[in-house]
Scaffold this active site. Structure first.
Site, mmCIF file in Angstrom:
data_model
loop_
_atom_site.group_PDB
_atom_site.id
_atom_site.type_symbol
_atom_site.label_atom_id
_atom_site.label_comp_id
_atom_site.label_asym_id
_atom_site.label_seq_id
_atom_site.Cartn_x
_atom_site.Cartn_y
_atom_site.Cartn_z
ATOM 1 N N GLU A 163 0.799 -1.237 0.000
ATOM 2 C CA GLU A 163 0.000 0.000 0.000
ATOM 3 C C GLU A 163 0.828 1.282 0.000
ATOM 4 O OE1 GLU A 163 -2.659 -0.420 3.320
ATOM 5 O OE2 GLU A 163 -3.632 -2.174 2.483
ATOM 6 N N ASN A 206 2.189 -5.061 -3.287
ATOM 7 C CA ASN A 206 0.818 -5.444 -2.946
ATOM 8 C C ASN A 206 -0.023 -4.212 -2.616
ATOM 9 O OD1 ASN A 206 -0.975 -7.752 -2.313
ATOM 10 N ND2 ASN A 206 -0.895 -7.011 -0.190
ATOM 11 N N HIS A 242 -10.047 -6.586 -2.054
ATOM 12 C CA HIS A 242 -11.116 -6.441 -1.052
ATOM 13 C C HIS A 242 -12.285 -5.801 -1.806
ATOM 14 C CE1 HIS A 242 -8.631 -7.586 2.327
ATOM 15 N NE2 HIS A 242 -7.707 -6.725 1.946
ATOM 16 N N GLU A 270 -5.800 -11.000 -1.083
ATOM 17 C CA GLU A 270 -6.607 -10.793 0.135
ATOM 18 C C GLU A 270 -8.097 -10.769 -0.195
ATOM 19 O OE1 GLU A 270 -5.208 -7.424 2.431
ATOM 20 O OE2 GLU A 270 -3.110 -7.856 1.988
ATOM 21 N N ASP A 272 -11.892 -10.821 -0.393
ATOM 22 C CA ASP A 272 -13.136 -10.890 0.383
ATOM 23 C C ASP A 272 -14.104 -9.891 -0.222
ATOM 24 O OD1 ASP A 272 -12.205 -8.462 1.447
ATOM 25 O OD2 ASP A 272 -11.709 -9.308 3.396
HETATM 26 C C1 XIL Z 1 -5.931 -6.618 8.535
HETATM 27 C C2 XIL Z 1 -6.167 -7.814 9.423
HETATM 28 O O1 XIL Z 1 -7.059 -8.678 8.782
HETATM 29 C C3 XIL Z 1 -6.724 -7.371 10.749
HETATM 30 O O2 XIL Z 1 -6.791 -8.475 11.658
HETATM 31 C C4 XIL Z 1 -5.866 -6.289 11.361
HETATM 32 O O3 XIL Z 1 -6.468 -5.812 12.547
HETATM 33 C C5 XIL Z 1 -5.676 -5.155 10.385
HETATM 34 O O4 XIL Z 1 -5.129 -5.661 9.175
HETATM 35 N N1 XIL Z 1 -4.836 -4.882 3.846
HETATM 36 C C6 XIL Z 1 -3.783 -5.649 4.290
HETATM 37 C C7 XIL Z 1 -3.943 -6.526 5.468
HETATM 38 O O5 XIL Z 1 -2.730 -5.673 3.626
HETATM 39 O O6 XIL Z 1 -2.744 -6.662 6.183
HETATM 40 C C8 XIL Z 1 -5.048 -6.063 6.365
HETATM 41 O O7 XIL Z 1 -5.235 -7.046 7.380
HETATM 42 C C9 XIL Z 1 -6.304 -5.825 5.573
HETATM 43 C C10 XIL Z 1 -6.091 -4.759 4.531
#
Ligand code: XIL
Length: 506
Positions: A163, A206, A242, A270, A272
């Site tokens: 990020e 990422n 996401h 990641e 979802d």
């Molecule tokens: C999130 C985790 O899922 C949580 O448990 C934590 O509190 C915060 O981070 N992008 C990312 C991840 O790269 O590392 C994040 O994970 C979600 C968003």
């Protein structure tokens, strides 16, 4: 051309060798095309690694662990490798929770994604308080070396940077202590440091909201193109994905493809969906899986958790509900993977002679889709891609340099990097030029040991005859036949000390 080293060690084995290799050379790989939806878990369905983010804090939940191990072939520690977890106090590293996840993954033959080395989030206050560029640079280097060094050899892909771009319309760099003190250059510096700390791991950039073309993904695209042009060691772009109720397949696929065309691997890291509609979520996930399958360099889909119960997003963003019941989104993902099938093995048969093109496939049940291949100079085991057979076959095959006549051993030359050989150094197997350098052991030959039960050939090192070609966490090693890493141990090393010699491949 005679590349087999002479020596009595060979001759003592020759009868067994000749018989074993003849047998192994005709071993036929099983063509494992899966039928449509059925009971088979996600991990069995495709060339893709299907991962889940796993949190150490839920490992006491037997259903959680069981679902993870049953359905998935990969893992990303959800928080355990982040800076605040691994170096909460300057210079004091702690790896216990991450080590636990890695050990469990290894025992299940899973691939591990490392997440993440440099990120503005979950960053201890002491790092944010640094005000000198020189101090921050050495601190960042020390962190990358400490963490990537600790897990070296165990990580499939690292999210080196997470990020670093903002969400504005200009595709700007995100403001962070790294950006403020070090400028744009911190990114490539981090990649170079990570490469040195773990040469076997592939390295990713990422980010989120990048799965389609937009200002952020355009800016990342420009950065990756520049990195590739200048030789900055980047291997992959991770798309967090996401979702918020939308994933148009064509837009995702074309975006993935343009990155792949730059010469990097593409991963969904990641996945979802925050939509409240189960139907929308199922359609979105199916679209993302289809987009990935259509891009040969897309080789991984990681869901950001196993169950809705423990998701960082409130609602129903994942594949399993709070009772670990499969949701509509599970069925959708399953069916797309099942329809894609599993790539066939190459045709078997023929007699191995110098010039034969072979691939080495693991024969043990856990890993029959794994071949000895090379990435960045190291040897790894990974499945062959179905959608880019020309590319992947070339990368998964080896030319037999030595004959298999009585007393000879095998030397493998890479088919797509001629002049480099399967060799080993410090017990890790690399693809390395045969330059006679003292750095590498003079061991570009392997001596077939005879078929083990179930067929296949076992390859011992010529100059370490008690060490065999094996793989551990996707990296190929030579390991001894005895002790804790003994043959057929299923606890840490995959029981895969034998290899089916498939081919020749025209
Ligand atoms: C999130 C985790 O899922 C949580 O448990 C934590 O509190 C915060 O981070 N992008 C990312 C991840 O790269 O590392 C994040 O994970 C979600 C968003």
């Amino acid at each position: 051309m005679r590349l087999s080293p002479p020596g009595s060690r060979h001759r003592r084995r020759m009868t067994a060798i000749a018989a074993a290799v003849t047998a192994a050379a005709v071993v036929t790989g099983v063509v494992a095309v899966q039928p449509g939806a059925g009971a088979a878990p996600l991990r069995q369905h495709s060339r893709l690694t299907i991962g889940a983010a796993i949190s150490n804090s839920h490992l006491g939940d037997a259903l959680y662990v069981n679902t993870w191990r049953t359905e998935f072939s990969g893992v990303t520690p959800e928080n355990e490798m982040k800076w605040d977890a691994t170096e909460p106090i300057q210079g004091q590293f702690q790896f216990g929770p991450a080590d636990t996840i890695v050990a469990q993954a290894q025992s299940a033959g899973m691939r591990v994604r490392g997440h993440t080395l440099v990120w503005h989030g979950q960053l201890p206050a002491w790092v944010g308080n640094i005000s000198s560029a020189a101090t921050l640079q050495s601190t960042m280097d020390n962190h990358i070396r400490g963490v990537a060094g600790h897990f070296a050899g165990k990580i499939w892909y690292w999210d080196v940077i997470n990020e670093a771009f903002s969400d504005d319309a200009a595709g700007s760099r995100r403001s962070s202590v790294f950006q403020r003190l070090l400028g744009d250059g911190y990114l490539e510096h981090a990649f170079r440091t990570a490469r040195a700390a773990d040469p076997a791991a592939k390295l990713c950039y990422n980010d989120y909201n990048t799965q389609t073309a937009n200002a952020k993904s355009n800016a990342i695209y420009a950065m990756v193109r520049d990195f590739k042009a200048r030789g900055v060691p980047i291997d992959c772009v991770g798309f967090q994905t996401h979702l918020g109720g939308s994933a148009p397949q064509a837009a995702v696929q074309s975006n993935f493809q343009r990155f792949a065309d730059l010469g990097v691997d593409v991963q969904v890291t990641e996945l979802d969906d925050s939509t409240s509609s189960a139907t929308t979520e199922a359609a979105d996930f199916a679209n993302v899986v289809r987009a990935c399958l259509a891009v040969s360099r897309c080789n991984n889909i990681t869901f950001w958790g196993v169950t809705d119960k423990y998701s960082w997003i409130t609602g129903q963003p994942l594949l399993f509900d709070g009772n670990y019941t499969k949701k509509a989104s599970y069925t959708a993902v399953h069916d797309v993977l099942a329809a894609a099938g599993t790539p066939a093995d190459p045709p078997a048969g023929g007699t191995l002679t110098p010039g034969s093109v072979v691939s080495l496939r693991a024969t043990t049940a856990c890993c029959t889709d794994r071949y000895v291949r090379h990435q960045n100079g190291a040897a790894v085991t990974s499945p062959i891609s179905s959608s880019s057979p020309a590319l992947d076959k070339a990368d998964a095959t080896w030319v037999v340099r030595s004959g298999l006549a009585s007393g000879s051993c095998l030397s493998f030359e890479s088919r797509n990097a001629p002049g480099s050989y399967l060799r080993h150094r410090n017990y890790v197997v690399y693809r390395q030029v045969s330059d006679g350098s003292a750095q590498f052991d003079a061991d570009a030959t392997f001596c077939p040991q005879g078929a083990k039960a179930g067929s296949g050939v076992s390859l011992a090192s010529y100059n370490f005859p008690t060490r065999f070609l094996r793989h551990y966490n996707n990296t190929v090693h030579i390991a001894s036949n005895g002790g804790p890493n003994a043959f057929d141990s299923t606890t840490s090393w995959a029981a895969d000390v034998t290899w089916a010699v498939t081919g020749p491949w025209a």
